[in-house]
Design an enzyme around this catalytic site. Sequence first.
Site, PDB file in Angstrom:
ATOM      1  N   LYS A 163       0.783  -1.121  -0.108  1.00  0.00           N
ATOM      2  CA  LYS A 163       0.035   0.015  -0.081  1.00  0.00           C
ATOM      3  C   LYS A 163       0.874   1.124  -0.030  1.00  0.00           C
ATOM      4  CE  LYS A 163      -0.332  -0.280   5.195  1.00  0.00           C
ATOM      5  NZ  LYS A 163      -1.413  -0.034   6.047  1.00  0.00           N
ATOM      6  N   ARG A 205     -10.098   1.210  15.153  1.00  0.00           N
ATOM      7  CA  ARG A 205     -10.293   1.704  13.705  1.00  0.00           C
ATOM      8  C   ARG A 205     -11.602   1.156  13.177  1.00  0.00           C
ATOM      9  NH1 ARG A 205      -4.283   1.722  11.055  1.00  0.00           N
ATOM     10  NH2 ARG A 205      -4.754  -0.425  10.800  1.00  0.00           N
ATOM     11  N   HIS A 238      -5.688  -6.639  13.533  1.00  0.00           N
ATOM     12  CA  HIS A 238      -4.659  -5.953  13.498  1.00  0.00           C
ATOM     13  C   HIS A 238      -4.172  -5.553  14.829  1.00  0.00           C
ATOM     14  CE1 HIS A 238      -1.266  -3.918  11.804  1.00  0.00           C
ATOM     15  NE2 HIS A 238      -1.628  -2.401  12.113  1.00  0.00           N
ATOM     16  N   ARG A 267       0.730 -10.805   7.473  1.00  0.00           N
ATOM     17  CA  ARG A 267       0.833  -9.528   6.643  1.00  0.00           C
ATOM     18  C   ARG A 267       2.308  -8.812   6.903  1.00  0.00           C
ATOM     19  NH1 ARG A 267      -3.703  -9.155   9.260  1.00  0.00           N
ATOM     20  NH2 ARG A 267      -2.975  -7.173  10.303  1.00  0.00           N
ATOM     21  N   TYR A 311      15.801  31.465   3.003  1.00  0.00           N
ATOM     22  CA  TYR A 311      14.641  32.267   3.523  1.00  0.00           C
ATOM     23  C   TYR A 311      14.749  32.707   4.851  1.00  0.00           C
ATOM     24  CZ  TYR A 311      12.117  31.196  -0.676  1.00  0.00           C
ATOM     25  OH  TYR A 311      11.401  31.191  -2.090  1.00  0.00           O
ATOM     26  N   CYS A 321      14.152  24.756   1.046  1.00  0.00           N
ATOM     27  CA  CYS A 321      13.169  25.434  -0.176  1.00  0.00           C
ATOM     28  C   CYS A 321      12.323  24.372  -0.512  1.00  0.00           C
ATOM     29  CB  CYS A 321      13.895  26.257  -1.086  1.00  0.00           C
ATOM     30  SG  CYS A 321      15.207  27.373  -0.388  1.00  0.00           S
ATOM     31  N   MET A 322      11.328  24.907  -1.244  1.00  0.00           N
ATOM     32  CA  MET A 322      10.252  23.995  -2.016  1.00  0.00           C
ATOM     33  C   MET A 322      11.204  23.047  -2.751  1.00  0.00           C
ATOM     34  SD  MET A 322       7.035  25.055  -4.481  1.00  0.00           S
ATOM     35  CE  MET A 322       6.082  25.468  -2.905  1.00  0.00           C
ATOM     36  N   ASP A 323      12.067  23.560  -3.756  1.00  0.00           N
ATOM     37  CA  ASP A 323      12.674  22.550  -4.744  1.00  0.00           C
ATOM     38  C   ASP A 323      14.372  22.515  -4.645  1.00  0.00           C
ATOM     39  OD1 ASP A 323      10.092  22.809  -6.113  1.00  0.00           O
ATOM     40  OD2 ASP A 323      10.571  24.868  -6.379  1.00  0.00           O
TER      41      ASP A 323
END
Length: 387
Positions: free
Chosen positions: A42, A139, A169, A222, A268, A314-316
């Site tokens: 998953k 859950r 679980h 699992r 920044y 930073c973002m990138d």
Amino acid sequence: MGNTTQSYRDTWAEVNLDYLYDNTVSICKHLPDNTNVFAAVKANAYGHGDIQTASTVLEAGAHGLVVAFLDEAIALRKSGIIAPILVLGSTRARDAGVAAEHHISLAVYQIEWLKEAIPMIAPNDSLRVHIKCDTGMGRIGLKESAEVREMEKILLASNQLFFEGIFTHFATADQHDSNYYQTQLNTFKSLLSSLKTRPTYIHAANSAAALFHNDAIFNTVRIGIALYGLSPSEEMKPLFPFQRKEVLSLHTKITHIKQICTGESVGYGAGYTATSDEWIATVPIGYADGWIRKLQGQEVLAEGERVPIVGRICMDQTMVKLPRHMPLGTEITLIGAQGTQFISIDEIAEKLETINYEVTCLITPRVPRVYVRENGVGKSVSMSRKE
């Protein structure tokens, strides 16, 4: 999804399929004979790549796969995977027919859901279901024996439903204190005893329970985090029954380097100021890739040495302080090995005050996954990006 594609950016996550294969084999050997291993793929296989991971673990001895949602299961089917697939999470009743059509098993835990789902299944199809029991996770799942018996009765009476499994679980299987775990196990055994029949698959054990608690294996387990060479918890690390191999590493390359003078600032908010003349390298990875701002100050590897991130991420892009000038294109390892140095996923998790699961899942789809495997002659490399 999972198509081979070209990347035009020097940032990538490397997934070692040999390590994944070896981890899977070691897990299978540790378990009792004839135990069905369902591999958790998953969340894009915890960030490693679902299709490539699924193919490798099945080759290594896994019996089937578990995912969180129906979309993930269908993607695997469309890739050509025919092994059993179980959806662990919620699926809308109106989509039961889609699951049946693709031979995908669903977790069920509501009587009303079954009644709504049956009309959605084509007359010539049969939906495979696993009853989910809530023994203490809180859950989803049935809690009472009467509910389990009623659901079993409906399943056995319907030609369009097949009672394939039952499961629960554990919430604390990765902790030394086993009291809560034992309570959950006893509750599950009590719910099992209320059944008139025994389905094909009975499963409770996750990675922690399968590796450290022999009494929870039944006939199926699992396995998730252990496949990827990671421990379910810090407590379990010293008890691991085989040598773990971390499957994922993360890399980038220097795109710019400059020398700044004493008193000059970086990033920044001018959050870092040089105390001497320093070499600063920029690398093309940032929080939009899952390398989040809280990793400011974390060390990375350059030419086999640990060097710090400086300034705000930073973002990138991210800036790194180097001990000397290094050429453009020098590889920077954020997770993994360079020379004798190694930065583990657990080290990153500790810096982020989180768990190793979250670190790999945080690496976003725009970071291409590069798959490496020995082919008997040398390494074969393929690349994929989740679209």
